[in-house]
Design an enzyme around this catalytic site. Structure first.
Site, PDB file in Angstrom:
ATOM      1  CB  CYS A  35       6.439  22.895 -17.134  1.00 28.87           C
ATOM      2  SG  CYS A  35       4.957  23.504 -17.947  1.00 28.87           S
ATOM      3  CB  CYS A  38       3.263  19.910 -20.403  1.00 30.40           C
ATOM      4  SG  CYS A  38       4.124  21.349 -21.052  1.00 30.40           S
ATOM      5  CG  ASP A 471       2.040 -14.903  11.278  1.00 27.30           C
ATOM      6  OD1 ASP A 471       1.172 -15.418  11.979  1.00 27.30           O
ATOM      7  OD2 ASP A 471       2.784 -15.538  10.506  1.00 27.30           O
TER       8      ASP A 471
END
Length: 780
Positions: A35, A38, A471
């Protein structure tokens, strides 16, 4: 097409800010995480090491670490092991090869591999479900109850709680030994408490009596406490959680499917030409790992290119859709570049390898995607902080709930039911999965479309952008200029002007220089060698040719050198620029000698791309070094209202700064070396993959294909991914904020709580998986 730079990770490498500049970067494959708590725990343990900056990704089961070069990696592994998990050092980057690859969270070395996790969860789920269903039916349906049904329920529930829930109990025990609590702790506590209470009631209470009614038969908490059974809670909760883990593991694997597909593109072997003689046709088939730079290899129709290279013999159509997202094959012939992983669709080709292994474009793309998936968005950091303290807080709330109900005079069964529901329904997993699963799917989908997102911070930038600066040359236009005409001053020879201009331009890499050289090659064939070549930034070039100092560039360059244009050339210059041509002046020996007229073509999809940018609420701006008249012609064709022209390369970044000072949030799109500073200066930099490595390294988004439609596609996908992350987090926070109080107040049966908890994680992953169906220009 240039390969994305392998160093182009910017600020999104997944390491924390402030990491030492001399740090070594590596990845750990972490096993045993179940989870988000952890992951938070492993991250805290790693960051306690002096000089280490680490982030841990629960979804990919990897830790991205920046550590001092002097630090032994085994210390990092030991820190993870000391936290109660397993860890291995991830293998160094290698070329993707079909059938031979590690995936995020799915390494062969990882105990938490998604495939194994899904298979194990499926086996436990099927057995547990088969045993749990009779237990639930007996508990909830009084007519189904028979004499001593309670003991039959115990017989069926025991293996579910012990064997089916063994991964939860084992993880909870390991965490307890290290003084920590995770999601497994909540599950283990809840199921064992329900099971233990039931065993006590059966052996020492009144629950073992014939005809005993279950407390949930009619209403919550009915029973005398000592006779209440919760076997269906213990078995049902275990089964529901196993179902959630199974569907979560499957969904996590699907979330990484796009990257897995990218990694599987590489060829396994290659037909190498043995000799160096171009006419030598002897072939030897070897594993692709043995291919080296400079080796010639054969690619037949239907085969994949084993490495990046240049075509030396043959012509064919190449399917590059797996890299660029473009479905139409590209024609290639001698001298053209090809990328590894692409498919040769027709003729036989002989290719000389230029990039092999981890240096190929395919390998670098896969690396960029993995690096992006390792990062954390700013919105995720709050979730991480909550996950770090979530489980202890929930355990405390469950105890408060138990004591509170007892103080209020409720029956022990009622108090116990509410406290178990609190333990079961709380879910930090959804918080931990909210960002990484959306990143997994979003970046993977982007890779399929030729869009490389460098990290979660980029997603947050796309939401704020209101102006897109484009550009002109190579971005809005094809960048393949052609020499249209040569105009000379009175008495000058056209061929001589073109010959000397080509000699001076021969040392330049500018697209205009390429057009001049191509035109000269057709008209005059050869030209003399030049010396003392010098490129004058944004103005032109200067070189010595046959003893003459030749200037080629803007009229301003010649004027500054005392070579102003005569009246005839000035008039011709004005007419040509008004017609949208780029004009190059040529002069030597103190006089302007002629003008070269060069034209570029607007990309076919550029106008549609501008319309799409407007639809996304963005304001397009054309930025170019060309004269105002030429820029105006292109802008009018595309429907762009704002044009910034005659800007030197060094001034592009200053123009971006000026726009930002006006309060605009600016995205810059470019492809050249002279765009790199502007890309870095912008709030969001987008580099066309057909451009240079310098531009790609300075950008936040890399567009592998040269199609300008990739720009709105990239912004649209990024915004949708960010919206998915925020939706996931809203659900995860909202779910826990609403569910825990409801459980504490006694409104939720623990079985319903378990189903809701399992669904919360599956919902987050499922919501992220919707990004797999995202279509360009189908909405942002």
């Amino acid at each position: 097409m240039n390969a994305p730079s392998s160093t182009a990770t910017g600020a999104t490498s997944g390491t924390s800010a402030g990491a030492p500049s001399d740090a070594a970067h590596l990845e750990l494959i972490v096993g045993g995480m179940t989870c988000a708590s952890c992951a938070a725990r492993v991250e805290r343990r790693l960051n306690r090491i002096d000089g280490v900056a680490a982030t841990v990704n629960y979804a990919t089961e990897k830790a991205t670490v920046s550590a001092p070069a002097r630090l032994d990696p085994s210390e990092l592994v030991a820190a993870v092991v000391g936290a109660g998990y397993t860890a291995t050092i991830a293998a160094p980057p290698a070329a993707p090869a079909a059938g031979d690859h590690d995936l995020p969270g799915q390494s062969a070395d990882s105990p938490g591999a998604a495939t194994d996790a899904a298979a194990e969860a499926r086996q436990r789920l099927l057995v547990s479900a088969a045993l749990s269903i009779p237990v639930i039916v007996l508990a909830m349906v009084p007519p189904a109850q028979f004499d001593y049904w309670q003991w039959a329920s115990l017989t069926l529930a025991a293996p579910v709680v012990v064997w089916g829930g063994w991964p939860f109990h084992l993880a909870a025990w390991r965490n307890l030994r290290h003084g920590a609590a995770t999601m497994d702790t909540l599950i283990s506590l809840g199921t064992l408490a329900a099971f233990g209470w039931s065993v006590y009631a059966l052996f020492f209470g009144t629950a073992g009596h014939v005809g005993m009614t279950h407390p949930f038969s009619f209403e919550l908490g009915r029973g005398d406490g000592a006779g209440a059974l919760y076997l269906e809670v213990a078995a049902g909760v275990t089964t529901f959680i196993l179902a959630g883990r199974y569907f979560e593991a499957r969904a996590k694997r699907r979330a990484g499917a796009a990257l897995r597909a990218l990694l599987e593109l590489g060829a396994k072997d290659v037909a190498v030409l043995s000799g160096t003689d171009p006419d030598d046709t002897r072939e030897t088939r070897v594993p692709v790992a043995q291919l080296t730079v400079g080796t010639r290899f054969v690619v037949r129709p239907g085969e994949k290119f084993a490495a990046d290279g240049l075509v030396e013999q043959g012509s064919s159509a190449v399917d590059a859709s797996m890299l660029t997202g473009e479905p139409v094959p590209v024609e290639v012939t001698v001298g053209d570049a090809v990328a590894g992983g692409c498919v040769n669709t027709s003729g036989r080709l002989v290719v000389r390898a230029t990039q092999v292994g981890a240096d190929t474009q395919l390998a670098q793309m896969a690396r960029l995607v993995e690096q992006a998936q390792a990062g954390k968005a700013q919105v995720q950091r709050l979730a991480d902080r909550v996950s770090g303290v979530f489980v202890p807080v929930v355990i405390m709330l469950a105890l408060i709930t138990l004591v509170g109900w007892l103080i209020a005079g409720a029956a022990p069964a009622t108090a116990f039911t509410a406290s178990v529901a609190v333990l079961i329904i709380a879910c930090p997993c959804a918080l931990g999965l909210a960002t990484p699963t959306a990143l997994l799917v979003g970046t993977g989908r982007g890779a399929q479309l030729g869009i490389l997102i460098k990290g979660p911070e980029v997603l947050e930038s796309t939401r704020r952008v209101d102006t897109v600066v484009l550009d002109k040359t190579g971005t809005v236009t094809t960048g393949r200029m052609t020499l249209v005409d040569v105009l000379t001053a009175p008495g000058e020879d056209v061929d001589q002007v073109l010959r000397l201009a080509a000699a001076a331009e021969d040392g330049s890499q500018h697209p205009i220089a390429a057009a001049v050289l191509a035109g000269a090659r057709e008209r005059v064939g050869v030209w003399p060698a030049a010396s003392d070549f010098r490129s004058l930034d944004g103005l032109g070039v200067r070189a010595t040719v046959t003893g003459r100092q030749v200037l080629v560039g803007r009229a301003r360059l010649l004027a500054d050198a005392g070579q102003p244009l005569p009246t005839e050339l000035r008039d011709a210059l004005a007419d040509a620029e008004a017609g949208g041509h780029t004009v190059v002046a040529v002069g030597w020996d103190g006089r302007a000698r002629g003008l070269l007229l060069v034209a570029d073509q607007v990309k076919p999809t550029a106008a549609e791309a501008i319309r799409e940018l407007r639809r996304l609420g963005l304001r397009p701006v054309l930025l170019t070094g060309d004269n105002a008249a030429a820029a105006g012609v292109v802008a009018a064709e595309l429907g762009i209202d704002e044009v910034i022209s005659e800007v030197l390369p060094a001034e592009k970044a200053a123009e971006i700064t000026r726009l930002r000072e006006q309060g605009r949030v600016v995205a810059m799109v470019g492809d050249g070396v002279n765009d790199a500073a502007a890309l870095a200066q912008a709030d969001l930099g987008l580099a066309m993959g057909t451009g240079t490595d310098a531009a790609i390294e300075a950008s936040d988004l890399t567009l592998v294909r040269g199609d300008l439609l990739a720009v709105p596609d990239a912004i649209g996908l990024s915004r949708r991914t960010l919206a998915t992350i925020k939706g996931n987090l809203f659900w995860a926070f909202g779910y826990n904020a609403a569910a825990i109080p409801l459980a504490a107040l006694g409104f939720l049966n623990p079985l319903i709580a378990a189903a809701a908890m399992a669904f919360s994680s599956v919902f987050v992953v499922g919501n992220s998986l919707r990004l797999r169906r995202w279509r360009p220009r189908a909405g942002c």
